[in-house]
Design a protein around this motif. Structure first.
Motif, PDB file in Angstrom:
ATOM      1  N   LEU A  98      -0.621  -8.220  -0.204  1.00 46.94           N
ATOM      2  CA  LEU A  98      -1.027  -6.894  -0.671  1.00 46.94           C
ATOM      3  C   LEU A  98      -1.077  -6.844  -2.184  1.00 46.94           C
ATOM      4  O   LEU A  98      -0.265  -7.491  -2.853  1.00 46.94           O
ATOM      5  N   LYS A  99      -2.007  -6.058  -2.703  1.00 51.21           N
ATOM      6  CA  LYS A  99      -1.968  -5.642  -4.098  1.00 51.21           C
ATOM      7  C   LYS A  99      -1.388  -4.239  -4.093  1.00 51.21           C
ATOM      8  O   LYS A  99      -1.907  -3.347  -3.412  1.00 51.21           O
ATOM      9  N   LEU A 100      -0.288  -4.052  -4.808  1.00 52.90           N
ATOM     10  CA  LEU A 100       0.362  -2.754  -4.897  1.00 52.90           C
ATOM     11  C   LEU A 100       0.177  -2.192  -6.298  1.00 52.90           C
ATOM     12  O   LEU A 100       0.336  -2.916  -7.286  1.00 52.90           O
ATOM     13  N   SER A 101      -0.169  -0.929  -6.387  1.00 50.85           N
ATOM     14  CA  SER A 101      -0.273  -0.313  -7.707  1.00 50.85           C
ATOM     15  C   SER A 101       0.790   0.763  -7.842  1.00 50.85           C
ATOM     16  O   SER A 101       1.139   1.452  -6.879  1.00 50.85           O
ATOM     17  N   PHE A 102       1.295   0.881  -9.058  1.00 49.31           N
ATOM     18  CA  PHE A 102       2.262   1.920  -9.356  1.00 49.31           C
ATOM     19  C   PHE A 102       2.016   2.448 -10.761  1.00 49.31           C
ATOM     20  O   PHE A 102       1.509   1.737 -11.634  1.00 49.31           O
ATOM     21  N   LEU A 136       5.050   3.961  -6.196  1.00 50.61           N
ATOM     22  CA  LEU A 136       3.951   3.186  -5.613  1.00 50.61           C
ATOM     23  C   LEU A 136       2.844   4.141  -5.198  1.00 50.61           C
ATOM     24  O   LEU A 136       3.112   5.214  -4.651  1.00 50.61           O
ATOM     25  N   ARG A 137       1.593   3.747  -5.444  1.00 41.91           N
ATOM     26  CA  ARG A 137       0.469   4.632  -5.166  1.00 41.91           C
ATOM     27  C   ARG A 137      -0.474   4.082  -4.108  1.00 41.91           C
ATOM     28  O   ARG A 137      -0.884   4.793  -3.207  1.00 41.91           O
ATOM     29  N   ILE A 138      -0.876   2.823  -4.238  1.00 43.64           N
ATOM     30  CA  ILE A 138      -1.904   2.253  -3.370  1.00 43.64           C
ATOM     31  C   ILE A 138      -1.473   0.865  -2.928  1.00 43.64           C
ATOM     32  O   ILE A 138      -0.925   0.105  -3.715  1.00 43.64           O
ATOM     33  N   ALA A 139      -1.749   0.536  -1.669  1.00 48.24           N
ATOM     34  CA  ALA A 139      -1.556  -0.827  -1.166  1.00 48.24           C
ATOM     35  C   ALA A 139      -2.903  -1.288  -0.618  1.00 48.24           C
ATOM     36  O   ALA A 139      -3.473  -0.647   0.259  1.00 48.24           O
ATOM     37  N   GLN A 140      -3.404  -2.390  -1.161  1.00 46.44           N
ATOM     38  CA  GLN A 140      -4.680  -2.947  -0.717  1.00 46.44           C
ATOM     39  C   GLN A 140      -4.414  -4.294  -0.061  1.00 46.44           C
ATOM     40  O   GLN A 140      -3.807  -5.178  -0.661  1.00 46.44           O
ATOM     41  N   MET A 166      -5.975  17.010 -16.785  1.00 43.52           N
ATOM     42  CA  MET A 166      -5.080  15.998 -16.265  1.00 43.52           C
ATOM     43  C   MET A 166      -4.843  14.945 -17.348  1.00 43.52           C
ATOM     44  O   MET A 166      -5.796  14.424 -17.927  1.00 43.52           O
ATOM     45  N   PRO A 167      -3.597  14.611 -17.631  1.00 39.67           N
ATOM     46  CA  PRO A 167      -3.331  13.594 -18.653  1.00 39.67           C
ATOM     47  C   PRO A 167      -3.775  12.213 -18.190  1.00 39.67           C
ATOM     48  O   PRO A 167      -3.907  11.944 -16.995  1.00 39.67           O
ATOM     49  N   GLU A 168      -4.008  11.340 -19.143  1.00 42.02           N
ATOM     50  CA  GLU A 168      -4.411   9.978 -18.825  1.00 42.02           C
ATOM     51  C   GLU A 168      -3.251   9.226 -18.195  1.00 42.02           C
ATOM     52  O   GLU A 168      -2.092   9.479 -18.503  1.00 42.02           O
ATOM     53  N   SER A 169      -3.570   8.294 -17.311  1.00 42.29           N
ATOM     54  CA  SER A 169      -2.547   7.510 -16.620  1.00 42.29           C
ATOM     55  C   SER A 169      -2.900   6.039 -16.680  1.00 42.29           C
ATOM     56  O   SER A 169      -4.067   5.674 -16.777  1.00 42.29           O
ATOM     57  N   VAL A 170      -1.879   5.211 -16.603  1.00 42.40           N
ATOM     58  CA  VAL A 170      -2.064   3.763 -16.555  1.00 42.40           C
ATOM     59  C   VAL A 170      -1.273   3.242 -15.363  1.00 42.40           C
ATOM     60  O   VAL A 170      -0.126   3.642 -15.141  1.00 42.40           O
ATOM     61  N   TYR A 171      -1.893   2.344 -14.599  1.00 42.31           N
ATOM     62  CA  TYR A 171      -1.262   1.783 -13.414  1.00 42.31           C
ATOM     63  C   TYR A 171      -1.156   0.269 -13.555  1.00 42.31           C
ATOM     64  O   TYR A 171      -2.026  -0.370 -14.127  1.00 42.31           O
ATOM     65  N   LYS A 172      -0.100  -0.287 -13.030  1.00 43.84           N
ATOM     66  CA  LYS A 172       0.090  -1.732 -12.997  1.00 43.84           C
ATOM     67  C   LYS A 172      -0.117  -2.187 -11.555  1.00 43.84           C
ATOM     68  O   LYS A 172       0.211  -1.470 -10.619  1.00 43.84           O
ATOM     69  N   ILE A 173      -0.655  -3.401 -11.396  1.00 43.99           N
ATOM     70  CA  ILE A 173      -0.889  -3.953 -10.065  1.00 43.99           C
ATOM     71  C   ILE A 173      -0.116  -5.257  -9.927  1.00 43.99           C
ATOM     72  O   ILE A 173      -0.168  -6.110 -10.811  1.00 43.99           O
ATOM     73  N   VAL A 174       0.613  -5.386  -8.825  1.00 44.89           N
ATOM     74  CA  VAL A 174       1.332  -6.619  -8.511  1.00 44.89           C
ATOM     75  C   VAL A 174       0.920  -7.070  -7.110  1.00 44.89           C
ATOM     76  O   VAL A 174       0.496  -6.265  -6.287  1.00 44.89           O
ATOM     77  N   GLU A 175       1.036  -8.367  -6.847  1.00 42.86           N
ATOM     78  CA  GLU A 175       0.763  -8.894  -5.515  1.00 42.86           C
ATOM     79  C   GLU A 175       2.071  -9.282  -4.845  1.00 42.86           C
ATOM     80  O   GLU A 175       2.954  -9.864  -5.481  1.00 42.86           O
ATOM     81  N   VAL A 176       2.182  -8.932  -3.587  1.00 43.78           N
ATOM     82  CA  VAL A 176       3.347  -9.284  -2.783  1.00 43.78           C
ATOM     83  C   VAL A 176       2.866  -9.789  -1.426  1.00 43.78           C
ATOM     84  O   VAL A 176       1.754  -9.478  -1.000  1.00 43.78           O
ATOM     85  N   VAL A 177       3.706 -10.573  -0.776  1.00 45.05           N
ATOM     86  CA  VAL A 177       3.396 -11.073   0.566  1.00 45.05           C
ATOM     87  C   VAL A 177       4.539 -10.703   1.492  1.00 45.05           C
ATOM     88  O   VAL A 177       5.705 -10.998   1.198  1.00 45.05           O
ATOM     89  N   GLY A 178       4.215 -10.032   2.591  1.00 43.99           N
ATOM     90  CA  GLY A 178       5.207  -9.711   3.614  1.00 43.99           C
ATOM     91  C   GLY A 178       4.960 -10.566   4.840  1.00 43.99           C
ATOM     92  O   GLY A 178       3.837 -11.004   5.078  1.00 43.99           O
TER      93      GLY A 178
END
Length: 69
Positions: free
Chosen positions: A61-65, A37-41, A1-13
């Motif tokens: 939420l912290k969203l990662s993509f 988008l991959r994960i919402a915490q 599996m190739p290496e991956s990098v994800y960015k995390i941003v915070e949003v408010v709904g």
């Protein structure tokens, strides 16, 4: 599996109905401008109150993509 990098941003709904709907609104809106988008915490939940009544449920939420190559 190739290496991956994800960015995390915070949003408010927000929603007048529930924290779940607030989270769903945040994800729906974010997905219109962020791809893959991959994960919402859930980071925080609060309630906006006005005159003793609940005006809105808010979910942060912290969203990662995955960053594109």
């Amino acid at each position: 599996m190739p290496e991956s990098v994800y960015k995390i941003v915070e949003v408010v709904g927000s929603s007048p109905d529930s924290w779940e709907k607030a989270a769903a609104a945040a994800v729906k809106r974010a997905s219109s401008s962020l791809r893959d988008l991959r994960i919402a915490q859930v980071v925080e939940q609060d309630i906006q109150i006005e005159a003793g009544e609940i005006r809105a449920y808010r979910t942060k939420l912290k969203l990662s993509f995955k960053m594109e190559e």
